[in-house]
Every structure is written in structure tokens, then in C-alpha cells.
Design an enzyme around this catalytic site. Structure first.
Site, PDB file in Angstrom:
ATOM      1  N   ALA A   2       0.810  -1.218   0.000  1.00  0.00           N
ATOM      2  CA  ALA A   2       0.000   0.000   0.000  1.00  0.00           C
ATOM      3  C   ALA A   2       0.840   1.263   0.000  1.00  0.00           C
ATOM      4  O   ALA A   2       0.334   2.341  -0.326  1.00  0.00           O
ATOM      5  CB  ALA A   2      -0.930  -0.002   1.213  1.00  0.00           C
TER       6      ALA A   2
ATOM      7  N   SER B 188       4.533   0.986  -0.971  1.00  0.00           N
ATOM      8  CA  SER B 188       5.694   0.789  -1.841  1.00  0.00           C
ATOM      9  C   SER B 188       5.545  -0.520  -2.600  1.00  0.00           C
ATOM     10  O   SER B 188       4.736  -1.379  -2.240  1.00  0.00           O
ATOM     11  CB  SER B 188       6.992   0.780  -1.033  1.00  0.00           C
ATOM     12  OG  SER B 188       7.030  -0.340  -0.163  1.00  0.00           O
ATOM     13  N   GLY B 189       6.354  -0.659  -3.632  1.00  0.00           N
ATOM     14  CA  GLY B 189       6.356  -1.877  -4.422  1.00  0.00           C
ATOM     15  C   GLY B 189       7.778  -2.351  -4.640  1.00  0.00           C
ATOM     16  O   GLY B 189       8.742  -1.594  -4.509  1.00  0.00           O
ATOM     17  N   ARG B 190       7.897  -3.630  -4.974  1.00  0.00           N
ATOM     18  CA  ARG B 190       9.217  -4.219  -5.204  1.00  0.00           C
ATOM     19  C   ARG B 190       9.130  -5.258  -6.309  1.00  0.00           C
ATOM     20  O   ARG B 190       8.072  -5.848  -6.533  1.00  0.00           O
ATOM     21  CB  ARG B 190       9.721  -4.904  -3.939  1.00  0.00           C
ATOM     22  CG  ARG B 190      10.015  -3.981  -2.788  1.00  0.00           C
ATOM     23  CD  ARG B 190      10.055  -4.718  -1.475  1.00  0.00           C
ATOM     24  NE  ARG B 190       8.731  -5.226  -1.130  1.00  0.00           N
ATOM     25  CZ  ARG B 190       8.463  -5.940  -0.053  1.00  0.00           C
ATOM     26  NH1 ARG B 190       9.428  -6.256   0.774  1.00  0.00           N
ATOM     27  NH2 ARG B 190       7.246  -6.357   0.200  1.00  0.00           N
TER      28      ARG B 190
ATOM     29  N   ASP C  76      -1.767 -10.244  -0.924  1.00  0.00           N
ATOM     30  CA  ASP C  76      -0.438 -10.302  -0.324  1.00  0.00           C
ATOM     31  C   ASP C  76      -0.415 -11.107   0.971  1.00  0.00           C
ATOM     32  O   ASP C  76       0.564 -11.797   1.261  1.00  0.00           O
ATOM     33  CB  ASP C  76       0.151  -8.906  -0.125  1.00  0.00           C
ATOM     34  CG  ASP C  76      -0.783  -7.923   0.563  1.00  0.00           C
ATOM     35  OD1 ASP C  76      -1.806  -8.347   1.132  1.00  0.00           O
ATOM     36  OD2 ASP C  76      -0.492  -6.710   0.505  1.00  0.00           O
ATOM     37  N   THR C  77      -1.492 -11.079   1.746  1.00  0.00           N
ATOM     38  CA  THR C  77      -1.507 -11.860   2.976  1.00  0.00           C
ATOM     39  C   THR C  77      -1.541 -13.353   2.691  1.00  0.00           C
ATOM     40  O   THR C  77      -0.936 -14.149   3.416  1.00  0.00           O
ATOM     41  CB  THR C  77      -2.691 -11.463   3.872  1.00  0.00           C
ATOM     42  OG1 THR C  77      -2.694 -10.049   4.052  1.00  0.00           O
ATOM     43  CG2 THR C  77      -2.614 -12.136   5.227  1.00  0.00           C
TER      44      THR C  77
ATOM     45  N   THR D 282       1.235  -2.205   6.738  1.00  0.00           N
ATOM     46  CA  THR D 282       0.235  -1.144   6.807  1.00  0.00           C
ATOM     47  C   THR D 282      -0.974  -1.623   7.609  1.00  0.00           C
ATOM     48  O   THR D 282      -1.546  -0.888   8.410  1.00  0.00           O
ATOM     49  CB  THR D 282      -0.187  -0.721   5.402  1.00  0.00           C
ATOM     50  OG1 THR D 282       0.964  -0.234   4.709  1.00  0.00           O
ATOM     51  CG2 THR D 282      -1.243   0.365   5.442  1.00  0.00           C
TER      52      THR D 282
ATOM     53  N   ASN E 223      -8.783  -8.073  10.667  1.00  0.00           N
ATOM     54  CA  ASN E 223      -7.972  -6.944  10.218  1.00  0.00           C
ATOM     55  C   ASN E 223      -7.840  -5.923  11.339  1.00  0.00           C
ATOM     56  O   ASN E 223      -8.837  -5.388  11.815  1.00  0.00           O
ATOM     57  CB  ASN E 223      -8.629  -6.257   9.002  1.00  0.00           C
ATOM     58  CG  ASN E 223      -8.430  -7.023   7.719  1.00  0.00           C
ATOM     59  OD1 ASN E 223      -8.724  -8.206   7.652  1.00  0.00           O
ATOM     60  ND2 ASN E 223      -7.936  -6.361   6.704  1.00  0.00           N
TER      61      ASN E 223
ATOM     62  N   GLY F  61       6.942  -6.236   7.729  1.00  0.00           N
ATOM     63  CA  GLY F  61       7.723  -5.142   8.291  1.00  0.00           C
ATOM     64  C   GLY F  61       7.650  -5.050   9.793  1.00  0.00           C
ATOM     65  O   GLY F  61       8.604  -4.613  10.456  1.00  0.00           O
TER      66      GLY F  61
END
Length: 493
Positions: free
Chosen positions: A14, A16-18, A257-258, A279, A316, A427
Site C-alpha cells: 500500500a 511501496s512496491g518491489r 499479499d496476505t 500497513t 484486520n 515489516g
């Protein structure tokens, strides 16, 4: 099973991206980040949006670097946040006689109709009202198993412009949209589809009767065919392959992503709770079947699809968004804030001297002045607000740790899991103060890591599809445990 091979993961978060290259074999699991880029939402005249074209361009640039470093990439997998989507409209055909329109055509050229809305945009409120006027949350939960979140896709569709829905013939969630641009194939990966509120748990199909009941019957022909993680979506379009300097298949992973992160949690599902912390903080357990009990409804739990047909029973929690938005606010009015130094200062603040506030209060959802909102919450609940930056940070960490501990206990109870360990990945695994306080408040040891769980899960599903590794989720997790160290936090008084 072949020797070690390489795949590329596009991991969009949400903020950044990689793009990550993974090398995987029976005893090898290595990742190299070849590109990292910001994901900054944009405010347009009608609200908050994702810069999806910019994200796609950054992903392409990262994939060029990936092919340059690993010309033999076997595949590409894409994961991102859930619920948001792009609407598309077909032309008259793709030059090969492929017709436009109905679900299942898959290869027709389609143009994006506007920029996808951000789930934090305030338009979702009218969608909630419109949906619940026709069907209350309790009845929705019986069908889709989801906790109430005001930005779930079905609420967004209910708030969507009727004119756009009228002309759209395809709706794709964010990872599926990027996969479509890469391959020309319109598909919906099921773990992400399960977060829309439009997937029926009884048979894992789009709930067409629900669409009818909500006045969204037009979406029947707009939602694409469903596929499962590990499915080959298709090869790169020739023009895309030429631009990237290599050819590879795009393979469906746990595109939520989860779902990918949970693949890489080195846990024993019958005895562990996971927290995928970024996030958002997704706190839950892995079970074989959805839990649709009155107790799960009362706890506002959610049942989301996992890889290999598993179910992610979770809740959540607002997550590190509150801390990061607080820091961004301070930086907008002054010098940059060094997060490590801030957390070190927060660790010296006695926890009993700061307020515990409800991190899930809706006031903390949208961007804005978080300290002012914490102050307002404290005033409404007769608590003394923090005064210094270190106190605000400590208050946020303590409140998150308490919410995580409570959600972990609830998930374990509802899922019938004898929780003996909490795994924190993402993170949040780098936040030593948070990890320790989760251990303290839950009374359970915390194992922190891997930090890059989402990318690892993405890579592992691709590698298994390519034959570089084999076995169940337990086998994949055992590989993570053999190749990645974890940090243990023991509960303290």
C-alpha cells in the site's frame, strides 16, 4: 524435481512496491530485491486514487532488471493489497476475431475506464448504506464469511458510477489487472477474489444471486473466470517480452499479499497464530474450512482464501498505518523523523503512562492528523493524551500490541487452535518493541520473521509450479525454516 531455478515476484504494497528475483531449489530459498519504488496515491477531482499506470511502469522497469540479472526466469507472479479494482471495456475485437464482452473471452483488448479508487477514499460510505439497505451484514456473512470493512469490494461496486458499470465488461482486482496487461488474459485469482464479498464459500464461485439481490446483476458478465494459485495465466505478450528482454510465463500466486505471506510463515497451523504486519495487521489462524458461526460474526472475523484451499480465519487490525501516517504528518511540518531513534525513545516511556486507544476506530482509517485524532479519542474516553513524540509512538505501539493480542486469542479460540506461538512476519517483524509487547500482552512467545514473507510466498508458489520444489504447504514452510532465521521474544512481566 529439477535443480535450482529462478522466478520473479512483483510485490505491491500500500505504500511501496518491489520486484524480487527468487532462486529456489530443494534446499535453496534466496531472494534479491532488484527494484523498489514508492506507491503514492493521487488525489483527483472525484477522490483518492491509485497511480496504477505509474505502478505498472515501475514494475516493468523492475522486470527488465530482473531479466538482465536472470535471463532464464521461469515465471512471474504478482501480489498486492486486496479489494480495489480497475474497470475495463473491450473494443470490437483483438484482430484475431476474438469477440468482446462476456465472461471467459480472456484475450480481447480492453481499455481502462478511469483510475482505480483507493480503498481509503470516502466514497465507500454510500456503498455500505446501499448494500445494507438490501442485505444486512449478518446475512452477507453467512454467504461470504467476511468481516465488516467499509471498503470491501461489494461496497465499492455499490458506490461505483452507474455509467461506468454500464459500459464496463471486465473488472479486475489490482494483481489481476497487471497480469492482464502482461499477458492479455483476464482472470481472477481466488485468494484475492475471496476478499471481494462476492465469492460464495459453499462452492467457491461468484455469487450471482447475491449480485441480483444487491442490484448489481450487471456484474455477472464483468467478473472474470476464477483460477487458483499455481495456475499458468499465460506467456508475456510479444510486445511486452520484447520490451523486457526476455520471455516467461505469468503464474497465479496467492495474489492477495496476505495469502502469499501466510505461505511463508514457518508455523505449525494447529498450534500457532500469525500476524502479517505492515500497513495492516492481519491476525489469524489457518484452518481447513470457513468458520461461519454466530461467535465468528460477533467477533467481526473474516474467512479469506488461502493457497492450496486453506482458509485464513483472521481479523484486520489497523496496523502500522497509524504510526507511519503519524510520522509522515510530523515530517510534513518539520525535519525527517528517524524511525529507529523514535522507537528507541518510545521504549524508555513507561507503558502505564500512555493511553491505550482503539486502533480500529474508523477515525484512523483515512489519511490525516493522527496525533489530533488520538487526542480526540482520549478526550472522548476520559484519558490523558500523550504529550511528546516518544509518548505518541509508545501509545501507538501499546495499543497495537493489545489489539494484536486480543485478536490472536479470539482467532485461536474460534478456529480451535491450541496457540502456543505467535508468528509475526512482514515489516512489523523489524519492530522489536512491538514484537516484545505482543509477547508480553499475549503471554505467548513471539517468533519474528521472515520480513519478506509476502515475496517468499509468491516465489515459493511459482517455484513449486515450475518443479523447482514440491510438496505441501508444510514442505514449503519447512524450507523457509531451514533457510531463514527467526528472532524469539519471550513474554516478560
Amino acid at each position: 524435481m529439477s535443480e535450482t531455478g529462478a522466478v520473479a515476484a512483483v510485490d505491491l504494497g500500500a505504500t511501496s512496491g518491489r520486484v524480487i528475483v527468487g532462486r529456489v531449489g530443494p534446499d535453496v530459498l534466496e531472494t534479491t530485491t532488484v527494484a523498489r519504488f514508492a506507491n503514492d496515491p493521487i488525489v483527483l477531482g472525484d477522490g483518492l486514487h491509485w497511480n496504477i499506470v505509474g505502478l505498472y511502469g515501475a514494475a516493468l522497469e523492475g522486470l527488465r532488471t530482473a531479466f538482465a540479472s536472470e535471463p532464464g526466469l521461469a515465471s512471474i507472479g504478482i501480489d498486492s493489497w486486496a479489494v480495489d479494482y480497475g474497470l475495463l471495456r473491450s473494443g470490437d475485437g483483438d484482430g484475431d476475431g476474438e469477440p468482446a464482452g462476456a465472461r471467459g473471452d480472456g484475450t480481447t483488448e480492453r481499455a481502462l475506464l478511469g483510475t482505480p479508487f483507493h480503498y481509503r477514499d470516502e466514497r465507500t460510505a454510500r456503498g455500505v448504506a446501499a448494500v445494507h439497505e438490501r442485505m444486512p451484514h449478518a446475512e452477507l456473512f453467512e454467504r461470504n464469511g467476511l468481516q465488516f470493512l467499509p471498503f470491501n469490494t461489494l461496497y465499492q461496486f455499490a458506490a461505483e458510477s452507474p455509467a461506468l458499470l454500464e459500459i464496463a465488461d471486465t473488472a479486475l482486482l489490482i494483481p489481476d489487472l497487471l497480469a492482464f496487461w502482461l499477458t492479455g488474459q483476464a482472470r481472477a485469482e481466488v485468494t484475492n477474489a475471496s476478499t471481494t464479498g462476492l465469492l460464495r464459500w459453499s462452492d467457491h464461485a461468484w455469487d450471482d444471486p447475491l449480485l441480483d439481490a444487491l442490484g448489481l446483476a450487471g456484474l455477472r458478465t464483468v467478473l472474470p473466470p476464477l483460477i487458483t494459485p499455481g495456475t499458468r495465466i499465460g506467456p508475456l505478450r510479444p510486445a511486452v517480452a520484447a520490451s523486457l528482454g526476455g520471455q516467461a510465463d505469468v503464474v497465479a500466486v496467492g495474489s492477495h499479499d496476505t495469502a502469499s505471506a501466510v505461505v511463508a510463515v514457518p508455523m505449525q497451523p494447529e498450534a500457532a497464530v500469525y500476524i502479517s504486519c505492515g500497513t495492516w495487521g492481519l491476525v489469524g489462524v489457518e484452518v481447513e474450512h470457513p468458520v461461519l458461526t454466530p461467535a465468528a460474526l460477533a467477533a467481526n472475523s473474516t474467512n479469506e482464501g488461502g493457497v492450496d484451499g486453506r482458509v485464513r480465519l483472521l481479523h484486520n487490525v489497523m496496523g502500522l498505518w497509524i504510526l507511519s501516517e503519524t510520522v509522515r504528518g510530523w515530517e510534513r511540518t518539520g525535519a525527517p523523523v528517524e524511525l529507529t531513534a523514535l522507537l528507541d525513545a518510545a521504549a524508555t516511556v513507561p507503558p502505564a503512562s500512555v493511553p491505550l486507544f482503539d486502533v480500529n476506530d474508523p477515525r484512523f482509517l483515512s489519511p490525516g492528523d493522527m496525533p489530533a485524532r488520538i487526542d480526540a479519542w482520549c478526550a472522548e474516553h476520559d484519558q490523558v493524551a500523550p504529550r511528546t513524540r516518544a509518548e505518541y509512538a509508545r501509545s501507538i505501539v501499546e495499543s497495537l500490541a493489545q489489539a494484536f493480542a486480543e485478536a490472536a486469542a479470539t482467532a485461536a479460540h474460534l478456529g480451535g487452535v491450541d496457540a502456543r506461538t505467535i508468528h509475526i512476519v512482514g515489516g512489523g517483524a523489524l519492530n522489536a518493541l512491538l514484537c516484545q509487547r505482543v509477547a508480553d500482552r499475549s503471554g505467548l512467545p513471539v517468533l519474528a520473521g521472515p520480513v519478506e514473507a509476502t515475496a517468499l510466498g509468491n516465489v515459493l508458489v511459482q517455484a513449486r509450479a515450475a518443479g523447482f520444489v514440491s510438496g505441501s504447504l508444510e514442505a514449503l514452510r519447512a524450507l523457509v525454516a531451514r533457510t531463514h532465521g527467526l528472532r524469539r521474544y519471550t513474554p516478560q512481566a
